[in-house]
Design a protein around this motif. Structure first.
Motif, mmCIF file in Angstrom:
data_model
loop_
_atom_site.group_PDB
_atom_site.id
_atom_site.type_symbol
_atom_site.label_atom_id
_atom_site.label_comp_id
_atom_site.label_asym_id
_atom_site.label_seq_id
_atom_site.Cartn_x
_atom_site.Cartn_y
_atom_site.Cartn_z
ATOM 1 N N UNK A 166 -0.772 14.068 -1.592
ATOM 2 C CA UNK A 166 -0.092 13.696 -2.832
ATOM 3 C C UNK A 166 -0.719 14.487 -3.996
ATOM 4 N N UNK A 167 0.088 14.822 -4.986
ATOM 5 C CA UNK A 167 -0.375 15.512 -6.200
ATOM 6 C C UNK A 167 -1.130 16.797 -5.863
ATOM 7 N N UNK A 168 -0.620 17.569 -4.905
ATOM 8 C CA UNK A 168 -1.222 18.860 -4.571
ATOM 9 C C UNK A 168 -2.392 18.777 -3.603
ATOM 10 N N UNK A 169 -2.882 17.589 -3.297
ATOM 11 C CA UNK A 169 -3.966 17.445 -2.307
ATOM 12 C C UNK A 169 -3.457 17.891 -0.940
ATOM 13 N N UNK A 180 0.808 -1.231 0.000
ATOM 14 C CA UNK A 180 0.000 0.000 0.000
ATOM 15 C C UNK A 180 0.839 1.277 0.000
ATOM 16 N N UNK A 181 2.144 1.131 -0.157
ATOM 17 C CA UNK A 181 2.991 2.326 -0.231
ATOM 18 C C UNK A 181 2.751 3.040 -1.562
ATOM 19 N N UNK A 182 2.738 4.363 -1.500
ATOM 20 C CA UNK A 182 2.493 5.148 -2.722
ATOM 21 C C UNK A 182 3.829 5.694 -3.228
ATOM 22 N N UNK A 183 4.260 5.280 -4.424
ATOM 23 C CA UNK A 183 5.536 5.815 -4.945
ATOM 24 C C UNK A 183 5.374 7.281 -5.338
ATOM 25 N N UNK A 184 6.344 8.085 -4.928
ATOM 26 C CA UNK A 184 6.291 9.533 -5.150
ATOM 27 C C UNK A 184 7.608 10.022 -5.677
ATOM 28 N N UNK A 185 7.548 11.054 -6.494
ATOM 29 C CA UNK A 185 8.771 11.804 -6.743
ATOM 30 C C UNK A 185 8.434 13.264 -6.473
ATOM 31 N N UNK A 186 9.042 13.814 -5.422
ATOM 32 C CA UNK A 186 8.772 15.193 -4.986
ATOM 33 C C UNK A 186 7.272 15.455 -4.872
ATOM 34 N N UNK A 187 6.596 14.624 -4.100
ATOM 35 C CA UNK A 187 5.148 14.659 -3.781
ATOM 36 C C UNK A 187 4.212 14.379 -4.974
ATOM 37 N N UNK A 188 4.780 14.075 -6.118
ATOM 38 C CA UNK A 188 3.919 13.664 -7.252
ATOM 39 C C UNK A 188 3.924 12.148 -7.312
ATOM 40 N N UNK A 189 2.736 11.574 -7.344
ATOM 41 C CA UNK A 189 2.701 10.114 -7.415
ATOM 42 C C UNK A 189 3.163 9.667 -8.805
ATOM 43 N N UNK A 190 3.852 8.555 -8.813
ATOM 44 C CA UNK A 190 4.311 8.032 -10.101
ATOM 45 C C UNK A 190 3.966 6.553 -10.178
ATOM 46 N N UNK A 191 3.903 6.063 -11.372
ATOM 47 C CA UNK A 191 3.648 4.641 -11.539
ATOM 48 C C UNK A 191 4.961 3.978 -11.933
ATOM 49 N N UNK A 192 5.552 3.257 -10.967
ATOM 50 C CA UNK A 192 6.848 2.635 -11.265
ATOM 51 C C UNK A 192 6.654 1.334 -12.034
ATOM 52 N N UNK A 193 5.441 0.813 -11.975
ATOM 53 C CA UNK A 193 5.183 -0.475 -12.633
ATOM 54 C C UNK A 193 5.783 -1.651 -11.888
ATOM 55 N N UNK A 194 6.386 -1.366 -10.747
ATOM 56 C CA UNK A 194 7.063 -2.424 -9.970
ATOM 57 C C UNK A 194 6.591 -2.330 -8.531
#
Ligand SMILES: NC(=O)c1ccc[n+]([C@@H]2O[C@H](COP(=O)([O-])OP(=O)(O)OC[C@H]3O[C@@H](n4cnc5c(N)ncnc54)[C@H](OP(=O)(O)O)[C@@H]3O)[C@@H](O)[C@H]2O)c1
Length: 476
Positions: free
Chosen positions: A335-338, A302-316
Motif C-alpha cells: 500500500x502507498x508504494x510499499x 482490519x480491511x484497509x480502504x484503498x483507492x488505486x493502491x493508495x490508502x484512504x481514510x473513509x471515516x466509516x
C-alpha cells in the motif's frame, strides 16, 4: 530473474477484461446493455449460500410437526423426521422424507443415526390430549379449537414434556455445539454452474502491463494461477467477481474466512462495498505457505480502504451490509508504494477451497414449541375463569403445563442456542395471519398450526431470537 521492462501490450485482452466486467473506461458501466441482451449472470451465489446440514423435526407426525416437515421440503431445506412409528410417518408424510424411529422418553433410541449431520432441531412433540368422549365426528372441532370438549391426557406429561425434551436436547447437544454461525459463500469443493460467468481476470493489462492470470475449477478447489510480470511498469494479476446483482448483507458476521493452498507468496484479498468498477477497494494481505492448506481469517475491521493502491481514510467502517465483489490478487505492491516483501515475478498458483463469512451471532439450534400459560398454574391472583382450558385444568391434565415449563428450563439450561415459542390455542385454519409476540405469559388468543410451523422455520435464520422465549398469537 531479469525482466524486459517493455513488452507488447495486448489490447484484445484489455478489451476482453472490460467487456467481461461490463465497463468502458471514462464512460462507466454498460451492465444495463448486458441485461438487455440477456448476458448478465443469472443465479449468482444462489446455490453456494444455502446452509449445510439437516433439520431434525421431532414429533413429525403431529399437527405442527408434519407441517414443518412439508414446508422444509418445499423450501428445499434438508429435513429428517423423528417419529415413534415409521409406518405411520410414511403414511402421513410420503416416501420421499428421511425418517428415523425414536422415542424421546427412551434415551437409548436417540442414537447417533438420529443426529447424523443435523444442524438444528425443531421440537414439536407434545403429550396426546384428546376429548374425553373419544373419537367422534365432532372431534374435528376439538382440534380446530372452535368448540370445547372436556379433554384428557392419553400419556404421562412428565415423561414427554420434561424427561423427553431434556433427553432430546442433551442427546442433540454434542452434534449441535460444533456448528458455528457462518455463511458459505463459495464452496469450490463442488462444481459451481455459474462459475465462469461470475469470476474473471483483472490483470495489469488494464493499465498497460502484460501479467496474465485466470481462475478455473479443478477437483475440489478453484485455482487462481498465472504469470505476473513487472514489464511496462506493471506488476499485478488478479481475479474478481462481477458486481453481484444482489449485494450480500454480511453485517451480521465478523469477517471472511478463506481456505487456501498457495506457493509461499503474499496475496491480497479484496472486497468492495459498492458497484463501482473503480471505486474504493478494501484490502487485506495474507501470506501463504508453500503447498500447505491454511485457513485465513480476514476481519472486516482490519480491511484497509484503498483507492488505486493508495490508502484512504473513509471515516466509516467497511460497508459489510452491501458486499458487491470479491477479488484475489498477487501484486508487487502493498500500500502507498510499499513493496510486497515476498514478491518475485513469474508463475504463481493459489488454490481456494472455500470462501465464507465467519463469526456471526449464534443461530437458534433448538427450537421448542411450548405453550402460552406455562407459568400460570398456581400463579397468585389469577382469575381461572378467564384462563384457557389447559391452565384451568392443568392438574386434571397431569400437570401438562407445569411439565412443559420444566422442559423449557432443561432447554434453557442445556447450553444449546435455543428459541422457545409459546403459542396460544392452535387451530387448523389456513393461516397466513400476522403473528404478534409477547413476553410475561399473560396473552390469550389463537394461532394457526401453519403459521407456527413457518415461524419455527424462520427462526432457524434469526440470530436476534437466539436464547429467547416468547408467547405468540394471531393479531387482530
Ligand atoms: N393444542 C393447542 O391448542 C396447543 C396450544 C399451545 C401449544 N401446544 C403445543 O404445541 C405442540 C405441537 O402441537 P400439535 O398440535 O402439533 O401436537 P400433536 O399433534 O399432538 O403432535 C405431537 C407429536 O409429538 C409426538 N410425540 C409424542 N410423544 C413422543 C415421544 N415420546 N417421542 C417422540 N415423539 C412423540 C407425537 O407422535 P405420535 O404421532 O407417535 O403420537 C406427535 O407427532 C405440542 O407441544 C402442544 O402441546 C398446543
Amino acid at each position: 530473474m531479469v525482466e524486459q521492462t517493455r513488452q507488447n501490450w495486448d489490447f484484445r485482452r484489455f478489451l476482453d477484461t472490460l467487456g467481461f466486467f461490463g465497463e468502458i473506461p471514462f464512460v462507466g458501466s454498460f451492465t444495463w446493455l448486458q441485461k438487455l441482451l440477456g448476458m448478465k449472470d443469472d443465479a449468482i451465489l444462489d446455490s453456494p449460500t444455502t446452509a449445510a446440514g439437516v433439520v431434525l423435526v421431532a414429533g413429525a407426525t403431529g399437527g405442527v410437526g408434519k407441517r414443518v416437515v412439508q414446508r422444509l421440503q418445499q423450501q428445499g431445506i434438508p429435513v429428517r423426521g423423528l417419529v415413534r412409528n415409521a409406518q405411520r410417518g410414511r403414511e402421513l408424510l410420503g416416501n420421499d422424507v428421511d425418517l428415523v424411529e425414536a422415542d424421546i422418553t427412551l434415551p437409548e433410541t436417540l442414537t447417533p443415526k438420529v443426529f447424523e449431520n443435523v444442524r438444528a432441531v425443531i421440537c414439536c412433540t407434545g403429550t396426546r390430549v384428546q376429548p374425553v368422549e373419544g373419537d367422534s365426528p365432532s372431534r374435528e372441532k376439538y382440534y380446530q379449537g372452535v368448540k370445547f370438549y372436556l379433554p384428557e391426557v392419553a400419556e404421562t406429561p412428565e415423561y414427554i414434556e420434561y424427561q423427553g425434551v431434556k433427553n432430546l436436547v442433551n442427546a442433540a447437544k454434542p452434534y449441535l455445539k460444533q456448528r458455528q454461525n457462518e455463511k458459505m459463500i463459495f464452496d469450490f469443493k463442488q462444481p459451481l454452474p455459474n462459475f465462469t460467468s461470475l469470476w474473471g481476470a483483472v490483470d495489469d493489462v488494464v493499465m498497460g502491463g502484460v501479467s496474465e492470470s485466470g481462475i478455473r475449477q479443478i477437483s475440489g478447489a478453484a485455482l487462481f494461477e498465472g504469470n505476473v510480470s513487472t514489464a511496462n511498469s506493471g506488476g499485478f494479476a488478479s481475479v474478481r467477481t462481477r458486481p453481484l446483482d444482489q449485494p450480500l448483507d454480511l453485517s451480521a458476521y465478523e469477517g471472511i474466512e478463506l481456505r487456501v493452498r498457495g506457493d509461499g507468496n503474499r496475496y491480497k484479498f479484496i472486497l468492495r462495498g459498492d458497484d463501482r468498477w473503480d471505486g474504493i477497494s478494501y484490502c487485506y494481505s495474507f501470506d501463504t505457505v508453500y503447498n500447505i492448506w491454511i485457513t485465513v481469517r480476514i476481519p472486516f475491521a482490519e480491511l484497509i480502504p484503498n483507492f488505486r493502491t493508495k490508502t484512504i481514510n473513509t471515516g466509516e467502517p467497511f460497508p459489510a451490509q452491501t458486499v458487491t465483489a470479491f477479488q484475489l490478487m498477487l501484486s508487487k505492491f502493498e500500500y502507498d508504494g510499499e513493496l510486497n516483501p515476498t514478491f518475485s515475478p513469474g508463475p504463481f498458483r493459489l488454490e481456494l477451497e472455500t470462501l465464507k463469512a465467519y463469526g456471526g451471532q449464534p443461530l437458534p439450534q433448538f427450537i421448542m414449541i411450548s405453550s402460552a400459560g406455562v407459568t400460570r398454574p398456581g400463579k397468585p391472583g389469577l382469575n381461572l375463569e378467564e384462563e384457557p382450558p389447559a391452565v384451568r385444568m392443568n392438574d386434571q391434565l397431569g400437570g401438562i403445563l407445569t411439565w412443559k415449563l420444566a422442559g423449557e428450563d432443561s432447554v434453557r439450561e442445556s447450553g444449546v442456542p435455543y428459541t422457545i415459542v409459546r403459542p396460544c390455542a392452535l387451530t387448523e385454519t389456513p393461516g397466513g395471519k400476522v403473528l404478534e409476540r409477547d413476553r410475561g405469559d399473560t396473552i390469550k388468543g389463537q394461532c394457526s398450526r401453519n403459521d407456527i410451523a413457518q415461524l419455527c422455520i424462520d427462526l432457524l435464520n434469526a440470530p436476534e431470537d437466539t436464547n429467547t422465549t416468547f408467547e405468540v398469537r394471531e393479531k387482530g
